[in-house]
Write an enzyme that holds these catalytic residues in place. Structure first.
Site, PDB file in Angstrom:
ATOM      1  N   SER A 224      44.354 121.345   2.466  1.00  0.00           N
ATOM      2  CA  SER A 224      43.761 120.121   2.013  1.00  0.00           C
ATOM      3  C   SER A 224      44.559 119.361   1.397  1.00  0.00           C
ATOM      4  O   SER A 224      45.708 119.017   1.418  1.00  0.00           O
ATOM      5  CB  SER A 224      42.489 120.577   1.401  1.00  0.00           C
ATOM      6  N   HIS A 358      35.775 123.673   6.035  1.00  0.00           N
ATOM      7  CA  HIS A 358      37.056 123.238   5.525  1.00  0.00           C
ATOM      8  C   HIS A 358      37.767 124.336   4.975  1.00  0.00           C
ATOM      9  O   HIS A 358      37.336 124.900   3.835  1.00  0.00           O
ATOM     10  CB  HIS A 358      36.791 121.877   4.498  1.00  0.00           C
TER      11      HIS A 358
HETATM   12  C1  MCU Z   1      41.808 116.682   2.806  1.00  0.00           C
HETATM   13  O1  MCU Z   1      42.187 116.821   1.300  1.00  0.00           O
HETATM   14  C2  MCU Z   1      41.365 116.166   0.519  1.00  0.00           C
HETATM   15  C3  MCU Z   1      40.880 114.828   0.646  1.00  0.00           C
HETATM   16  O2  MCU Z   1      42.126 113.918   0.901  1.00  0.00           O
HETATM   17  C4  MCU Z   1      39.965 114.385  -0.311  1.00  0.00           C
HETATM   18  O3  MCU Z   1      39.431 112.850   0.037  1.00  0.00           O
HETATM   19  C5  MCU Z   1      38.915 115.081  -0.595  1.00  0.00           C
HETATM   20  O4  MCU Z   1      38.084 114.499  -1.635  1.00  0.00           O
HETATM   21  O5  MCU Z   1      39.227 116.382  -0.751  1.00  0.00           O
HETATM   22  C6  MCU Z   1      39.860 117.094   0.040  1.00  0.00           C
HETATM   23  C7  MCU Z   1      40.300 118.465  -0.411  1.00  0.00           C
HETATM   24  O6  MCU Z   1      41.367 118.455  -1.207  1.00  0.00           O
HETATM   25  O7  MCU Z   1      39.530 119.432  -0.368  1.00  0.00           O
HETATM   26  C8  MCU Z   1      39.689 120.580  -1.050  1.00  0.00           C
END
Ligand code: MCU
Length: 411
Positions: A224, A358
């Site tokens: 992420s 996720h």
């Molecule tokens: C995918 O990474 C991020 C994303 O860019 C954000 O918008 C969201 O809030 O959080 C994601 C993340 O880091 O999840 C752990």
């Protein structure tokens, strides 16, 4: 939680007439016409002033700002350096030069690292988990700990990246040890600061006796937001042999142009315009481009390009719109063309599978991960010809939607 994708964004209304091309000239201090040296190669440095013109396609990774096209691998070394400079100038902020001193000690299950530069110093620790046996072992530097399954026989180095640069929110700018050392106003966003931290970890490994790690076999991963960071580390640190960003989404393996097109098509997906308000992953220098993405002289296929010819495996999820699966697919299939040009297409792979939470690695991707880890961290012979998705083709995007250039064979 801040880690659950799905922030509410209102899709832009469909437009019938395309906006007129925008042109922006930017100037940064520097001396046009000077040269930099990349290994044995001398390259012309990036001009201090570049006329940025709108381009709705993914920019040609093989075309220099001067208009010349790369024909050889030696040209590519210079174009790679140019792309690195462009990302530092317009999106990520500057990577500081190698610091004056890095010292390290290893005891228990921890490496303690002290970095000194310009009269200041900081210390941080990295967790070490060694496999059974005597090594030397390959190692994976894991942003915030492992999110992919730990491969057998591989040492895990846990990198507390938030300690180097905070990523709490849009108000975390300038917080963390990187900024203690270089000043809270340093241009580097959090991801560039973390990449700097990864480089210091490898400096430390080079100096630490008694640690059975094979310096030729170092990987980096994260999921992420930390996957976005892992990709930047692989892009800027050439001592990394294998880069594995997991579900990094927009701002990582996604391309800004394609994410904007997804939003325009009504998909609730993250774009440049949203991301710079959400957190401090990027330099403030990026803010002025997020609503005029087509003028950027790069997109994230070219962030991946900085990893080439070293190995890159994009692990991704087709099930979460916010991550921009069509964007990652179009972007990284395009990025593979750089490895094609360099004659090593199988050193870069894409594995996109949906129907899981996720950052919950699905077992159906285990074979893809093993193939890359076994070849690039363990030196085995495996089939890494892996470019696959179980979705992400639903918006009618085809190669010609994004690509108006051909792939050279670099001699
Ligand atoms: C995918 O990474 C991020 C994303 O860019 C954000 O918008 C969201 O809030 O959080 C994601 C993340 O880091 O999840 C752990």
């Amino acid at each position: 939680s801040q880690c659950l994708p799905g922030a509410t964004t209102t899709p832009a209304p469909p437009t019938t007439t395309p906006p007129p091309p925008t042109s922006t000239t930017t100037t940064t201090p520097g001396n046009p016409g000077t040269t930099t040296t990349t290994g044995p190669t001398t390259c012309t440095s990036l001009p201090s002033s570049i006329n940025l013109t709108a381009n709705s396609k993914l920019p040609d990774p093989f075309k220099f700002i001067s208009g010349a096209r790369t024909a050889t691998k030696v040209d590519w070394a210079c174009r790679r350096e140019e792309i690195s400079q462009l990302f530092q100038r317009y999106e990520l902020g500057a990577m500081p030069p190698k610091p004056q001193s890095v010292t390290a000690s290893y005891s228990g299950s921890q490496i303690s690292i002290t970095v000194s530069d310009n009269g200041k110093s900081i210390s941080f620790t990295v967790g070490v988990s060694l496999p059974a046996g005597s090594g030397p072992f390959p190692a994976i530097i894991a942003y915030g700990g492992m999110s992919i399954p730990t491969p057998s026989g591989v040492a895990i180095l846990t990198f507390n990246n938030d300690d180097i640069a905070a990523q709490q929110s849009g108000s975390s700018r300038g917080q963390g040890k990187f900024y203690t050392l270089y000043g809270s106003g340093h241009s580097a966003g959090a991801m560039m600061a973390w990449a700097w931290g990864v480089s210091r970890i490898i400096d430390a490994l080079e100096k630490t006796s008694g640690l059975p790690i094979n310096l030729q076999r170092i990987g980096v991963t994260g999921c992420s937001r930390n996957g976005k960071g892992a990709l930047v580390a692989g892009a800027f640190e050439t001592r990394i042999a294998l880069t594995i960003p997991q579900e990094s989404g927009s701002g990582g393996a996604g391309c800004w142009r394609i994410s904007d097109a997804m939003l325009k098509a009504g998909v609730n997906t993250q774009t440049a315009s949203e991301i710079v308000g959400e957190n401090v992953w990027f330099s403030t220098s990026f803010n002025q481009y997020v609503n005029q993405v087509p003028v950027l002289p790069f997109d994230h296929h070219m962030l991946s390009a900085l990893v080439a010819p070293r190995a890159l495996l994009i692990i991704d999820n087709t099930g979460i719109d916010w991550l921009g699966p069509e964007s990652v697919w179009g972007c990284q299939k395009t990025a593979n063309k750089i490895w094609q040009a360099l004659g090593v297409p199988d050193s870069m792979g894409v594995s996109q599978v949906g129907n899981h939470n996720h950052c919950a690695f699905p077992s159906s991707e285990q074979g893809d991960l093993d193939a890359f880890v076994n070849k690039f961290l363990k030196g085995q012979s495996t089939n890494t010809n892996i470019i696959k998705t179980d979705g992400a083709n639903n918006l009618g995007f085809v190669d010609s939607t994004w690509i108006d250039w051909t792939v050279p064979t670099l001699s």
